[in-house]
Design a protein around this motif. Structure first.
Motif, PDB file in Angstrom:
ATOM      1  N   MET A   1      41.207  30.434  48.265  1.00 56.13           N
ATOM      2  CA  MET A   1      40.492  30.866  47.083  1.00 56.13           C
ATOM      3  C   MET A   1      40.756  32.359  46.905  1.00 56.13           C
ATOM      4  O   MET A   1      40.874  33.099  47.858  1.00 56.13           O
ATOM      5  N   GLU A   2      40.789  32.787  45.669  1.00 60.28           N
ATOM      6  CA  GLU A   2      41.089  34.183  45.346  1.00 60.28           C
ATOM      7  C   GLU A   2      39.983  34.759  44.458  1.00 60.28           C
ATOM      8  O   GLU A   2      39.542  34.105  43.516  1.00 60.28           O
ATOM      9  N   PHE A   3      39.558  35.976  44.782  1.00 61.67           N
ATOM     10  CA  PHE A   3      38.520  36.668  44.018  1.00 61.67           C
ATOM     11  C   PHE A   3      39.024  38.058  43.654  1.00 61.67           C
ATOM     12  O   PHE A   3      39.563  38.766  44.503  1.00 61.67           O
ATOM     13  N   GLN A   4      38.838  38.441  42.399  1.00 65.41           N
ATOM     14  CA  GLN A   4      39.218  39.782  41.955  1.00 65.41           C
ATOM     15  C   GLN A   4      37.948  40.548  41.603  1.00 65.41           C
ATOM     16  O   GLN A   4      37.037  40.000  40.985  1.00 65.41           O
ATOM     17  N   TYR A   5      37.922  41.806  42.031  1.00 66.18           N
ATOM     18  CA  TYR A   5      36.744  42.620  41.748  1.00 66.18           C
ATOM     19  C   TYR A   5      37.115  44.096  41.763  1.00 66.18           C
ATOM     20  O   TYR A   5      38.171  44.490  42.266  1.00 66.18           O
ATOM     21  N   GLU A   6      36.232  44.883  41.197  1.00 69.76           N
ATOM     22  CA  GLU A   6      36.392  46.333  41.116  1.00 69.76           C
ATOM     23  C   GLU A   6      35.326  46.976  41.992  1.00 69.76           C
ATOM     24  O   GLU A   6      34.131  46.741  41.801  1.00 69.76           O
ATOM     25  N   LEU A   7      35.750  47.776  42.959  1.00 68.91           N
ATOM     26  CA  LEU A   7      34.811  48.447  43.857  1.00 68.91           C
ATOM     27  C   LEU A   7      34.663  49.904  43.423  1.00 68.91           C
ATOM     28  O   LEU A   7      35.657  50.610  43.256  1.00 68.91           O
ATOM     29  N   THR A   8      33.432  50.343  43.222  1.00 65.27           N
ATOM     30  CA  THR A   8      33.153  51.712  42.786  1.00 65.27           C
ATOM     31  C   THR A   8      32.528  52.514  43.936  1.00 65.27           C
ATOM     32  O   THR A   8      32.134  51.949  44.957  1.00 65.27           O
ATOM     33  N   GLU A   9      32.416  53.805  43.725  1.00 61.97           N
ATOM     34  CA  GLU A   9      31.739  54.652  44.713  1.00 61.97           C
ATOM     35  C   GLU A   9      30.287  54.222  44.884  1.00 61.97           C
ATOM     36  O   GLU A   9      29.746  54.260  45.989  1.00 61.97           O
ATOM     37  N   GLU A  10      29.659  53.790  43.789  1.00 59.30           N
ATOM     38  CA  GLU A  10      28.270  53.316  43.860  1.00 59.30           C
ATOM     39  C   GLU A  10      28.157  52.103  44.784  1.00 59.30           C
ATOM     40  O   GLU A  10      27.159  51.953  45.490  1.00 59.30           O
TER      41      GLU A  10
END
Length: 169
Positions: A1-10
């Motif tokens: 399974m593949e998950f895409q996400y954006e990680l921020t400093e918060e």
């Protein structure tokens, strides 16, 4: 399974605050500082009253109120300080592999975290704990680090179910 996400400093700050709030060491440190400091205030008031001509009553009122305020407000300061230190650390260095776009691939062999910094791989057995808070999932790979997955970028219920099955829970 593949998950895409954006990680921020918060997200990184949220993980560190979550970790401090939920680790034994973080809780002990907070409890120690919250209790011992007010006792030191009162001890200081006692020594001042014994070694000077100051009246005992007003000294204990002032230092007693200080001790009470410390015990009430210190946790807020403690977590604010953790947040500040993490933000400061993030500003000091390059965070190319930490913040930004991520692709998390999970299969029978393990997981691969792909970011602008390259690939990071670990076996399924390397995932020590699966935790979550209101906004994030954490796949702990050691006592102090985890893969951070923001819930805003994944179907939380499906992700939770998949990871629990993947880990064999």
């Amino acid at each position: 399974m593949e998950f895409q996400y954006e990680l921020t400093e918060e997200d990184v700050v949220a993980f560190n605050v979550y970790h401090v709030k939920n680790s034994n060491l973080g809780r002990k440190s907070l409890r120690w500082q919250r209790v011992v400091s007010p006792l030191l205030f009162l001890l200081f008031a006692f020594f001042l009253s014994v070694s000077t001509e100051l009246e005992t009553g007003p000294l204990f009122v002032v230092f007693g109120l200080t001790a009470i305020l410390w015990a009430i407000y210190y946790p807020k300061y403690f977590y604010w300080h953790v947040t500040r230190q993490v933000r400061k650390a993030l500003k000091e260095g390059k965070n190319d592999g930490l913040v930004g776009s991520h692709v998390l691939k999970m299969n029978k062999q393990g997981l691969t975290d792909i970011s602008s910094n390259g690939e990071s791989k670990m076996t399924r057995e390397a995932v020590k704990q699966f935790k979550e808070d209101v906004g994030h999932f954490y796949l702990y790979n050691s006592a102090v680090s985890a893969v951070i997955i923001p819930k805003r970028d994944v179907d939380a219920e499906a992700f939770r179910k998949f990871v629990n099955n993947w880990l064999g829970h």
